[in-house]
Design an enzyme around this catalytic site. Structure first.
Site, PDB file in Angstrom:
ATOM      1  N   TYR A 153     -35.266  11.858 -18.911  1.00  0.00           N
ATOM      2  CA  TYR A 153     -34.456  10.695 -18.533  1.00  0.00           C
ATOM      3  C   TYR A 153     -35.206   9.793 -17.543  1.00  0.00           C
ATOM      4  CZ  TYR A 153     -30.661   8.347 -15.904  1.00  0.00           C
ATOM      5  OH  TYR A 153     -29.861   7.446 -15.252  1.00  0.00           O
ATOM      6  N   ASP A 238     -29.945  20.513 -14.981  1.00  0.00           N
ATOM      7  CA  ASP A 238     -29.045  19.377 -15.184  1.00  0.00           C
ATOM      8  C   ASP A 238     -28.211  19.668 -16.431  1.00  0.00           C
ATOM      9  OD1 ASP A 238     -27.985  16.939 -16.259  1.00  0.00           O
ATOM     10  OD2 ASP A 238     -29.377  15.796 -15.035  1.00  0.00           O
ATOM     11  N   ILE A 240     -25.199  17.931 -17.310  1.00  0.00           N
ATOM     12  CA  ILE A 240     -24.141  16.923 -17.313  1.00  0.00           C
ATOM     13  C   ILE A 240     -23.607  16.618 -18.713  1.00  0.00           C
ATOM     14  CG2 ILE A 240     -25.118  15.879 -15.235  1.00  0.00           C
ATOM     15  CD1 ILE A 240     -25.994  13.502 -16.924  1.00  0.00           C
ATOM     16  N   LYS A 279     -20.291  12.036 -18.412  1.00  0.00           N
ATOM     17  CA  LYS A 279     -20.561  12.131 -19.844  1.00  0.00           C
ATOM     18  C   LYS A 279     -19.481  12.935 -20.570  1.00  0.00           C
ATOM     19  CE  LYS A 279     -24.360  10.152 -18.566  1.00  0.00           C
ATOM     20  NZ  LYS A 279     -24.533   8.690 -18.707  1.00  0.00           N
TER      21      LYS A 279
END
Length: 487
Positions: A153, A238, A240, A279
């Site tokens: 990202y 991560d 998410i 998200k």
């Protein structure tokens, strides 16, 4: 007018004067192109369609219906205003107990209830952005580094580096094995950085992956745990996109590995999870970020740091009520997965019809689209040239792989959950027009030549009736396989 003194000391800080934010990237340039000329079906039908934003709008109606049916969950309604004073005055940076309890329970549910989370380890932050920065501040000093598998990202260059001074060192993953993280890639990146005198403090993984939309299997996660324990470095996982996984294989949290895979060594003090509701629930504007660490010192420090980016008490109160509604959550999670799966099939199926394939995935809000066959040359310069045509002529904002630090040119991330069905079909129509015109022009030239598109390509974007271009949502469309690397 006075003469400027060239010896005058700099008035602003290096951060203010520098470009460490990472905004000078094609990833953000695509957003700017959209902002200048945003698509609207009636007001601006020839504008840029935003497919560079990973938002989940497919379940907004379910959330809205819940809010309308539960007005007491808001302190700004007649039914809930009696709690206004209490909520407006609450300032404890630990957060509302009912909020932490609800988030911990929801995190367990999104992981199939195979693990449990302690509400006392739930730390609030202003979105995953703030959560990542606070975690980086706790794990590394300026100049120290984190390993990050590619592609990753683009916002990490801002979130973890800009104000902390922490470095990010790529772990190169390749299309030849579907960009899967391997022990060899980890070791090579680690040893290369040691040769460069870089001190490592941790490894950052995203699972499910942004931009790949894939999940890490158990063996890969076990490899990660073994690696960080051998090297005595931290792991930031991560997660998410945990509840955006819509088909098999299912999502496995790093928490599940350290709780159940007791046959491998694991120092829990090295493991930290970043989560948010942006998200999974479609709440990016609420700025609900979560740090969950197994390290007591990290929990204590990040909780103090959360003073700089707390979630508003009004938001905490609403979220706590919503996530504590078992009936709502039990209906929401499978319906969200169902809608994401349907959108994925429609979008990838539309791409397949014009010969465009994607990395096979089953999570996230995007696909990793393979346009290597459209590159004039196998270079990142050619990738950016193609991206500019897609932005300015096809009028779709997609994100080029180079902005995700991908090691191979020709890959693009395309988001498909931030729009309605009509806009998806308009986007597919534009892509079909582009590919069809490119193929026709290529056929008129040397058959062995590279793609024929050029920078001043003009497409007919005349709107068509939605009914004319809408594909049946019930038609079976196969998932798109990974295109093998070309030689």
């Amino acid at each position: 007018m006075g003469v400027m003194n060239l010896d005058q000391p700099q008035l602003l800080s290096k951060i203010a004067m520098g470009d460490g934010h990472g905004e000078a990237s094609s990833y953000f340039d695509g957003w700017k192109a959209y902002d200048k000329d945003p698509f609207h079906p009636s007001k601006n039908p020839h504008g840029v369609i935003q497919m560079g934003l990973a938002e989940n709008q497919l379940t907004a109606d379910m959330v809205q219906n819940w809010i309308m049916s539960n007005p007491e969950a808001s302190i700004c309604t007649l039914e809930g205003v009696h709690n206004f004073k209490q909520m407006a005055n609450f300032q404890d940076y630990h957060g509302l107990p009912e909020f932490r309890n609800a988030v911990a329970k929801f995190m367990s549910r999104t992981r199939g209830n195979r693990v449990t989370f302690d509400p006392e380890r739930i730390v609030m932050s202003g979105g995953a952005t703030g959560a990542h920065e606070a975690t980086a501040f706790c794990l590394a000093d300026r100049g120290e580094a984190l390993l990050v598998p590619t592609p990753y990202y683009p916002g990490f260059d801002r979130d973890l580096r800009w104000r902390t001074g922490v470095k990010l060192v790529p772990v190169i993953c390749e299309s030849s094995n579907n960009f899967k993280l391997t022990k060899q890639a980890l070791e090579e990146a680690y040893e290369k950085a040691k040769e460069d005198n870089i001190r490592f403090k941790g490894l950052l993984i995203t699972n499910p992956s942004n931009p790949l939309g894939t999940v890490m299997d158990r063996n890969t996660l076990r490899t990660v745990i073994t690696f960080i324990n051998e090297k005595r470095i931290h792991l930031i996982s991560d997660e998410i996109y945990a509840a955006t996984v819509f088909s098999h294989p299912s999502f496995i949290s790093i928490a599940e590995i350290i709780e159940h895979d007791t046959d491998i060594e694991c120092d829990r003090n090295l493991v930290h999870i970043v989560y948010s509701l942006s998200k999974d629930m479609g709440f990016p504007g609420f700025r609900v970020g979560i740090i969950y660490s197994y390290n007591d010192t990290v929990v204590d420090c990040t909780r103090k740091m959360s003073s700089f980016g707390l979630v508003s008490t009004q938001t905490q109160y609403l979220i706590a009520k919503m996530l504590s509604d078992d009936d709502f959550v039990e209906k929401f999670l499978p319906e969200s997965a169902k809608r994401l799966a349907q959108r994925y099939r429609v979008f990838t199926g539309g791409l397949i019809k014009v010969g465009i394939k994607c990395l096979q995935s089953n999570g996230g809000l995007f696909v990793w689209m393979d346009l290597r066959g459209l590159l004039k040359n196998a270079t990142f310069e050619s990738e950016i040239e193609l991206w500019r045509v897609i932005i300015h002529e096809v009028k779709i904002n997609v994100s080029p792989g180079v902005s995700f630090h991908c090691s191979e040119p020709g890959w693009f991330r395309v988001c498909y959950a931030n729009m309605d069905d009509r806009d998806v079909q308009i986007a597919l129509q534009r892509i079909r027009s582009f590919v069809t015109q490119n193929n026709k022009e290529a056929m008129g030239s040397d058959k062995n030549s590279k793609p024929y598109w050029h920078s001043n390509l003009r497409l007919s974007l005349k709107p068509r009736r939605f009914d004319d271009i809408m594909m049946s949502p019930h038609s079976p469309i196969p998932q798109s396989p990974l295109v093998k690397a070309t030689t």
